[in-house]
Design an enzyme around this catalytic site. Sequence first.
Site, mmCIF file in Angstrom:
data_model
loop_
_atom_site.group_PDB
_atom_site.id
_atom_site.type_symbol
_atom_site.label_atom_id
_atom_site.label_comp_id
_atom_site.label_asym_id
_atom_site.label_seq_id
_atom_site.Cartn_x
_atom_site.Cartn_y
_atom_site.Cartn_z
ATOM 1 N N GLU A 194 20.943 -26.318 14.768
ATOM 2 C CA GLU A 194 20.473 -25.887 12.829
ATOM 3 C C GLU A 194 21.900 -25.005 11.880
ATOM 4 O O GLU A 194 22.241 -25.293 11.139
ATOM 5 C CB GLU A 194 19.352 -25.217 12.808
ATOM 6 C CG GLU A 194 18.823 -24.203 11.506
ATOM 7 C CD GLU A 194 17.965 -23.793 11.428
ATOM 8 O OE1 GLU A 194 17.335 -23.359 10.307
ATOM 9 O OE2 GLU A 194 17.154 -23.574 12.210
ATOM 10 N N SER A 253 1.673 -24.089 13.242
ATOM 11 C CA SER A 253 1.990 -25.495 13.532
ATOM 12 C C SER A 253 2.247 -26.599 12.255
ATOM 13 O O SER A 253 0.426 -26.823 12.297
ATOM 14 C CB SER A 253 2.068 -25.703 14.977
ATOM 15 O OG SER A 253 2.622 -26.928 15.124
ATOM 16 N N ARG A 266 13.847 -32.409 6.816
ATOM 17 C CA ARG A 266 13.890 -32.194 8.177
ATOM 18 C C ARG A 266 12.463 -32.431 8.575
ATOM 19 O O ARG A 266 11.365 -32.339 7.959
ATOM 20 C CB ARG A 266 14.354 -31.331 9.537
ATOM 21 C CG ARG A 266 13.868 -31.270 10.321
ATOM 22 C CD ARG A 266 14.349 -30.283 11.378
ATOM 23 N NE ARG A 266 13.826 -28.499 10.714
ATOM 24 C CZ ARG A 266 12.439 -28.674 11.880
ATOM 25 N NH1 ARG A 266 11.599 -29.687 12.729
ATOM 26 N NH2 ARG A 266 11.616 -27.564 11.938
ATOM 27 N N LEU A 305 18.150 -22.601 21.760
ATOM 28 C CA LEU A 305 18.007 -24.366 22.494
ATOM 29 C C LEU A 305 19.665 -25.346 22.739
ATOM 30 O O LEU A 305 20.179 -25.564 23.633
ATOM 31 C CB LEU A 305 17.391 -24.912 21.868
ATOM 32 C CG LEU A 305 15.705 -24.956 22.301
ATOM 33 C CD1 LEU A 305 14.594 -25.797 21.879
ATOM 34 C CD2 LEU A 305 14.955 -24.816 23.725
ATOM 35 N N ALA A 306 20.319 -25.227 21.288
ATOM 36 C CA ALA A 306 21.510 -25.204 21.389
ATOM 37 C C ALA A 306 22.280 -24.678 21.907
ATOM 38 O O ALA A 306 23.574 -25.349 23.013
ATOM 39 C CB ALA A 306 21.913 -25.458 20.259
ATOM 40 N N GLY A 307 22.585 -23.093 22.224
ATOM 41 C CA GLY A 307 23.369 -22.211 22.592
ATOM 42 C C GLY A 307 23.614 -22.350 24.262
ATOM 43 O O GLY A 307 24.321 -22.421 25.008
ATOM 44 N N ARG A 367 6.700 -32.738 5.052
ATOM 45 C CA ARG A 367 7.047 -31.493 4.468
ATOM 46 C C ARG A 367 7.210 -31.283 2.979
ATOM 47 O O ARG A 367 6.113 -30.333 2.177
ATOM 48 C CB ARG A 367 8.042 -29.747 5.492
ATOM 49 C CG ARG A 367 7.110 -30.125 6.822
ATOM 50 C CD ARG A 367 8.128 -29.550 7.400
ATOM 51 N NE ARG A 367 7.591 -29.296 9.431
ATOM 52 C CZ ARG A 367 8.480 -28.502 10.359
ATOM 53 N NH1 ARG A 367 9.376 -28.365 10.032
ATOM 54 N NH2 ARG A 367 7.683 -28.213 11.190
ATOM 55 N N HIS A 410 11.236 -21.937 6.061
ATOM 56 C CA HIS A 410 11.307 -22.234 7.468
ATOM 57 C C HIS A 410 12.579 -22.558 7.423
ATOM 58 O O HIS A 410 12.821 -22.279 8.591
ATOM 59 C CB HIS A 410 9.794 -23.191 7.392
ATOM 60 C CG HIS A 410 10.263 -24.089 9.128
ATOM 61 N ND1 HIS A 410 9.536 -22.184 10.281
ATOM 62 C CD2 HIS A 410 9.961 -24.673 10.006
ATOM 63 C CE1 HIS A 410 9.785 -23.380 10.900
ATOM 64 N NE2 HIS A 410 9.976 -24.420 10.928
#
Length: 637
Positions: free
Chosen positions: A425, A284, A435, A43-45, A330, A401
């Site tokens: 990340e 999830s 997170r 997603l970032a790249g 979490r 994770h």
Amino acid sequence: MILDSKIPDGPIAEKWGKHKFNLKLVNPANKRKYEIIVVGTGLAGASAAASLAELGYKVKAFCFQDSPRRAHSIAAQGGINAAKNYRNDGDSVYRLFYDTVKGGDYRAREANVYRLAEVSRNIIDQCVAQGVPFAREYGGYLDNRSFGGSQVSRTFYARGQTGQQLLLGAYSALSRQIAEGNVTMFTRSEMLDLVMVDGVAQGIVTRNLVTGAIESHAAHAVLLCTGGYGNVFYLSTNAQGSNVTAAWRAHKKGALFANPCFTQIHPTCIPVSGDHQSKLTLMSESLRNDGRVWVPKNEGDKRSPELIPEEERDYFLERKYPSFGNLVPRDVASRNAKEMCDANKGVGASGLAVYLDFSDSVKRNGEPWVKEKYGNLFDMYAQITGENPYKSPMRIYPAVHYTMGGLWVDYNLMTTIKGLYALGECNFSDHGANRLGASALMQGLADGYFVIPYTVGDYLATIGPKPINASHPAFKQAEEDAKAYVNKLLSINGNQTVTHYHRELGKIIWEYCGMARSSEGLNKAKGMIQSLKADFWSNVKVLGEGEELNQSLEKAGRVADFIELGELMIDDALARNESCGGHFRVEYQTEEGEALRNDDDYAYVAAWEFKGDGQAEQLHKEKLVFENVKLTQRSYK
């Protein structure tokens, strides 16, 4: 070394807007004169490469998969946060900012987190325009659900396939730029080293994973978007190919590595079933919206769940945290699940599991309603376990994770090496010590779509569009070093597999630097990792040759980096004599068993500098200043 975070002056709500105005701009006609390397196309790249190419820059994008569509971002399930307040339930940019800082146990940089919350609203508009099929209510409005660490509904989702759909949106934008000729795509290519000229990042050396060829690529700036290092634990929810190599090789060239011991344990994973496993399966966090977590009240109760009456069930998260219940963050949920299992109340054959029960939701809303929201997740669970989660509770247990640590970056996302940036990340910047769920996708797209297109231009305008190529002697030297490293791995010819060392490293890190850490255990682990490293370099057997497709060689290089990273994780955990978020030192806890921070001594980012092979790394500290959020003992009761 002085760490200059380059945080803008002024009120926090105005920092990003003023900063964008003050950044230097590149003339549109000059943008085509600059080349930018993007390593990683998750997603970032993918979002960064597409956005920069759309602006006119010439982009080279690299991934070790055969297609950007196989990036690990595709595995994200539950959703993406955004402060849209569509539910009119009290959400706002400030509340998302506050929840994120608090969720990270006050170990994140305020300015970065506020910017993340601010641009989160733009992400949804961008993705809807790309055609991402977010879930919608009956009237056509975008739907939201809740996630851990929040008391509002701000998570946008596409059933249990949110990461996949968002990645396809970014990939479509990237594909358009590839077709336009603005992005040159290099698949099946792994970055082996960063090339620096006069202390500035000017390119990378890669290995073609099909032919084994060592190649050089030059650019005016290098963007690392290579994800996290959760696979240091061997068993994690990460894809098997996920690794730390690109970031670690940059670290060894001078990029500081921040908060490496801050790793996140996800509470909702299918439990380990045996030594045959090479990864774990995430269920999830969205399931905690409608599922209730419980264990039997009586120790050693091995009856099937339907035979345990309601009065003999302990809904321990609802009992201990009445305000948030099953939607605590979490780290809190994971630690409590472990405590239940340690108290001999765990379920399943191993005793290392708790129940996630949907019976109340099925009774209240009907099975079709549950199936519409979570159907693919339930199907996945049934296929893996052979059990029907509509009829019997899921069994879940925490697993590694996400990693909050990563390369240190300033407000512009530049590392301590000029011209080298880290996004998503791969950097440390936004999540502190824990997170919040549904924030990984948010950060990756925020960095790629809305931050780096502004900040990289400021740097490029400073250096000017001077011609750049791979003929400099530094590239030749980097290639020779990469070849020598490959030959060194191939020449050992020992009698233990690479997987053996990876598995042993994972056991050490999980046991001594996992959900709970102690000074005694960490010191023991440090010695064990040093011994493992020595044995690896004298006894590993890497099959095949260098100039061919060789997955054994690929993995050997990655595991060698994991071993070195593991030792730094231990050092970082030893140096932080407090508990915060995912870093739980058993010596530092409240009377109620919660994480006990030490803000006087440890309200800082721990940034480590590589000093040479076999040398202890040097700790640098970036002091965290809290002007908008009051430092308090985190409570979800």
